[in-house]
Design an enzyme around this catalytic site. Sequence first.
Site, PDB file in Angstrom:
ATOM      1  N   GLY A 100       0.801  -1.147   0.070  1.00  0.00           N
ATOM      2  CA  GLY A 100      -0.017  -0.023   0.021  1.00  0.00           C
ATOM      3  C   GLY A 100       0.908   1.356   0.127  1.00  0.00           C
ATOM      4  O   GLY A 100       0.449   2.397   0.443  1.00  0.00           O
ATOM      5  N   GLY A 125      -0.101   5.084  -0.792  1.00  0.00           N
ATOM      6  CA  GLY A 125      -1.318   5.501   0.083  1.00  0.00           C
ATOM      7  C   GLY A 125      -1.082   6.511   1.081  1.00  0.00           C
ATOM      8  O   GLY A 125       0.091   6.608   1.087  1.00  0.00           O
ATOM      9  N   MET A 183      -0.834   6.424   4.111  1.00  0.00           N
ATOM     10  CA  MET A 183      -0.033   5.726   5.160  1.00  0.00           C
ATOM     11  C   MET A 183       1.374   5.297   4.723  1.00  0.00           C
ATOM     12  O   MET A 183       2.462   5.610   5.250  1.00  0.00           O
ATOM     13  CB  MET A 183      -1.045   4.599   5.893  1.00  0.00           C
ATOM     14  N   THR A 191      -4.091  -2.378   7.944  1.00  0.00           N
ATOM     15  CA  THR A 191      -5.356  -2.378   7.048  1.00  0.00           C
ATOM     16  C   THR A 191      -6.491  -2.606   8.122  1.00  0.00           C
ATOM     17  O   THR A 191      -6.502  -3.540   9.010  1.00  0.00           O
ATOM     18  CB  THR A 191      -5.281  -3.193   6.087  1.00  0.00           C
ATOM     19  N   ALA A 240      -2.992  -3.929  14.555  1.00  0.00           N
ATOM     20  CA  ALA A 240      -3.769  -3.010  15.442  1.00  0.00           C
ATOM     21  C   ALA A 240      -4.615  -1.922  14.838  1.00  0.00           C
ATOM     22  O   ALA A 240      -4.166  -1.593  13.603  1.00  0.00           O
ATOM     23  CB  ALA A 240      -2.728  -2.189  16.152  1.00  0.00           C
ATOM     24  N   HIS A 294     -13.746  10.994  11.100  1.00  0.00           N
ATOM     25  CA  HIS A 294     -12.797  10.829  10.153  1.00  0.00           C
ATOM     26  C   HIS A 294     -12.918  11.703   8.966  1.00  0.00           C
ATOM     27  O   HIS A 294     -14.110  12.059   8.675  1.00  0.00           O
ATOM     28  CB  HIS A 294     -12.703   9.460   9.483  1.00  0.00           C
ATOM     29  N   LYS A 340     -12.632   8.114   4.133  1.00  0.00           N
ATOM     30  CA  LYS A 340     -12.575   7.100   4.716  1.00  0.00           C
ATOM     31  C   LYS A 340     -13.587   6.159   4.459  1.00  0.00           C
ATOM     32  O   LYS A 340     -14.730   6.477   4.128  1.00  0.00           O
ATOM     33  CB  LYS A 340     -12.607   7.123   6.230  1.00  0.00           C
ATOM     34  N   GLY A 366     -11.950   1.193  12.795  1.00  0.00           N
ATOM     35  CA  GLY A 366     -11.407  -0.029  13.560  1.00  0.00           C
ATOM     36  C   GLY A 366     -11.245   0.276  14.804  1.00  0.00           C
ATOM     37  O   GLY A 366     -11.524  -0.441  15.829  1.00  0.00           O
ATOM     38  N   THR A 367     -10.696   1.577  15.105  1.00  0.00           N
ATOM     39  CA  THR A 367     -10.322   2.009  16.525  1.00  0.00           C
ATOM     40  C   THR A 367     -11.684   2.189  17.457  1.00  0.00           C
ATOM     41  O   THR A 367     -11.602   1.803  18.431  1.00  0.00           O
ATOM     42  CB  THR A 367      -9.975   3.350  16.342  1.00  0.00           C
TER      43      THR A 367
HETATM   44  P1  NAD Z   1      -5.174   4.863   0.936  1.00  0.00           P
HETATM   45  O1  NAD Z   1      -6.417   4.653   0.211  1.00  0.00           O
HETATM   46  O2  NAD Z   1      -4.248   6.331   1.046  1.00  0.00           O
HETATM   47  O3  NAD Z   1      -3.997   3.819   0.651  1.00  0.00           O
HETATM   48  C1  NAD Z   1      -4.117   2.529   0.328  1.00  0.00           C
HETATM   49  C2  NAD Z   1      -3.035   2.149  -0.675  1.00  0.00           C
HETATM   50  O4  NAD Z   1      -3.240   0.647  -1.133  1.00  0.00           O
HETATM   51  C3  NAD Z   1      -3.293   2.931  -2.056  1.00  0.00           C
HETATM   52  O5  NAD Z   1      -1.996   3.367  -2.566  1.00  0.00           O
HETATM   53  C4  NAD Z   1      -3.939   1.994  -2.847  1.00  0.00           C
HETATM   54  O6  NAD Z   1      -3.402   2.070  -4.442  1.00  0.00           O
HETATM   55  C5  NAD Z   1      -3.215   0.562  -2.590  1.00  0.00           C
HETATM   56  N1  NAD Z   1      -3.839  -0.694  -2.915  1.00  0.00           N
HETATM   57  C6  NAD Z   1      -4.907  -0.799  -3.381  1.00  0.00           C
HETATM   58  N2  NAD Z   1      -5.256  -2.132  -3.849  1.00  0.00           N
HETATM   59  C7  NAD Z   1      -4.036  -2.860  -3.475  1.00  0.00           C
HETATM   60  C8  NAD Z   1      -3.545  -4.244  -3.725  1.00  0.00           C
HETATM   61  N3  NAD Z   1      -4.515  -5.025  -4.036  1.00  0.00           N
HETATM   62  N4  NAD Z   1      -2.294  -4.368  -3.262  1.00  0.00           N
HETATM   63  C9  NAD Z   1      -1.597  -3.299  -2.836  1.00  0.00           C
HETATM   64  N5  NAD Z   1      -1.969  -2.050  -2.594  1.00  0.00           N
HETATM   65  C10 NAD Z   1      -3.128  -1.945  -2.806  1.00  0.00           C
HETATM   66  O7  NAD Z   1      -5.437   4.673   2.485  1.00  0.00           O
HETATM   67  P2  NAD Z   1      -4.694   4.974   3.719  1.00  0.00           P
HETATM   68  O8  NAD Z   1      -5.422   6.186   4.349  1.00  0.00           O
HETATM   69  O9  NAD Z   1      -3.112   4.978   3.492  1.00  0.00           O
HETATM   70  O10 NAD Z   1      -5.226   3.574   4.662  1.00  0.00           O
HETATM   71  C11 NAD Z   1      -4.897   2.291   4.383  1.00  0.00           C
HETATM   72  C12 NAD Z   1      -5.292   1.313   5.314  1.00  0.00           C
HETATM   73  O11 NAD Z   1      -4.842   1.629   6.522  1.00  0.00           O
HETATM   74  C13 NAD Z   1      -6.938   1.486   5.664  1.00  0.00           C
HETATM   75  O12 NAD Z   1      -7.429   0.341   5.676  1.00  0.00           O
HETATM   76  C14 NAD Z   1      -7.047   2.391   6.919  1.00  0.00           C
HETATM   77  O13 NAD Z   1      -8.323   2.244   7.456  1.00  0.00           O
HETATM   78  C15 NAD Z   1      -5.722   1.932   7.492  1.00  0.00           C
HETATM   79  N6  NAD Z   1      -5.257   2.918   8.658  1.00  0.00           N
HETATM   80  C16 NAD Z   1      -4.945   2.217   9.740  1.00  0.00           C
HETATM   81  C17 NAD Z   1      -4.099   2.851  10.686  1.00  0.00           C
HETATM   82  C18 NAD Z   1      -3.861   2.166  12.010  1.00  0.00           C
HETATM   83  O14 NAD Z   1      -2.956   2.762  12.933  1.00  0.00           O
HETATM   84  N7  NAD Z   1      -3.954   0.938  12.220  1.00  0.00           N
HETATM   85  C19 NAD Z   1      -3.936   4.388  10.739  1.00  0.00           C
HETATM   86  C20 NAD Z   1      -4.273   4.992   9.326  1.00  0.00           C
HETATM   87  C21 NAD Z   1      -5.082   4.354   8.453  1.00  0.00           C
END
Ligand code: NAD
Length: 247
Positions: free
Chosen positions: A5, A8, A10, A74, A97, A130, A134, A140-141
Site C-alpha cells: 500500500g 497510499g 499511510m 489495514t 492494531a 474521520h 474513509k 476499527g479504532t
Molecule cells: P489509501 O487509500 O491512501 O492507501 C491505500 C493504498 O493501497 C493505495 O495506494 C492503493 O492503491 C493501495 N492498494 C489498493 N489495492 C491494493 C492491492 N491489491 N495491493 C497493494 N496495494 C493496494 O489509504 P490509507 O489512508 O493509507 O489507509 C490504508 C489502510 O490503513 C486503511 O485500511 C486504513 O483504515 C488503515 N489505517 C490504519 C491505521 C492504523 O493505525 N491501524 C491508521 C491509518 C489508516
Amino acid sequence: MAVVGARGRMGQRLVALAAEFGFEVAQTVDADGPGLEACRDALPDVIVDFSVAAQAERTLAFARDWAVPCVLGTTGLPIEAESALEAAGRVVAVVRAANFSVGVTALAHLVEMAARQLGAGWDIEIIESHHRLKVDAPSGTALALGDAAARGRGWRLEEVVAHGRQGFTGVRRDETIGMHAVRGGTVVGEHAVTFLGAGEAVTLEHRALDRDIFARGALRAAQWVVGGASGGPARGVYDMRHVLGFV
Ligand code: NAD
C-alpha cells in the site's frame, strides 16, 4: 522491510520515516506493479501492510508461507482475513492494531478501567470522526474502544453494540454501547468515549493531529517484531499493547 500500500496516505509516510527506525525499504507494493512474490528471492525482515482489506489477506498468506513477520494496519478486514491472520500467527509473529498510535493504545486501557470502575448506571457512547475519504465505518479504532469498554463491563461488544439510532428506538437499554460515525473534511481521526451517569458525564477523548503517529507506531511495532539481535517473538498475533509493554 516491504511496504504494502506504499503509494497510499499511510504507505508514503511509512516509506519516508522508515530510515529513522533503522529500516531500508527493499520492496514497495501497490495495486499495480509487482506483488510480494517479487521479493521471494531476497525476503524482507518484516512486511508492513496499510492497504486494502482484499490485499491484507494475500499479505498474511505470504507472511505465513515464507515465515516473514508482519505488521498489519489495514482495517475493515472480512471474516476470511481474520482466519488468515490466525493462520499466519501460528507460523510467524504478526502485530495487528486498528490504531498504532501510542495515545489510542493508552486510551483503550483507560476506557476499560473506567467502564469497570464506574460500573452499572453509567451508559457508554462512542463517537468517531474521520475525513471524507474513509471507506469503512465505524472505524476499527472505535470498535477496539468498544471492545475495551465491553471487556470492562464483562460484555461482548457484538451483543451490546447499537450503531447509530433512528426512528422509534424505545428507551435506552442498560446493556448497550452506542456507536456513531461522523465523516467529513480532512479530519485525521477523533474518538470520544463518554460515560453518562445520573447528573454527570465523563468523556475520554483522543485526537490525531498528524498521520505520522500511526506510521511511527507501526515502525515501532516493526522494530519490536523483528526484535534486533535477540530476535522478536517467534509466532503469535500481537497488538500495540504488547509492543508498548501494557500487557
Ligand atoms: P489509501 O487509500 O491512501 O492507501 C491505500 C493504498 O493501497 C493505495 O495506494 C492503493 O492503491 C493501495 N492498494 C489498493 N489495492 C491494493 C492491492 N491489491 N495491493 C497493494 N496495494 C493496494 O489509504 P490509507 O489512508 O493509507 O489507509 C490504508 C489502510 O490503513 C486503511 O485500511 C486504513 O483504515 C488503515 N489505517 C490504519 C491505521 C492504523 O493505525 N491501524 C491508521 C491509518 C489508516
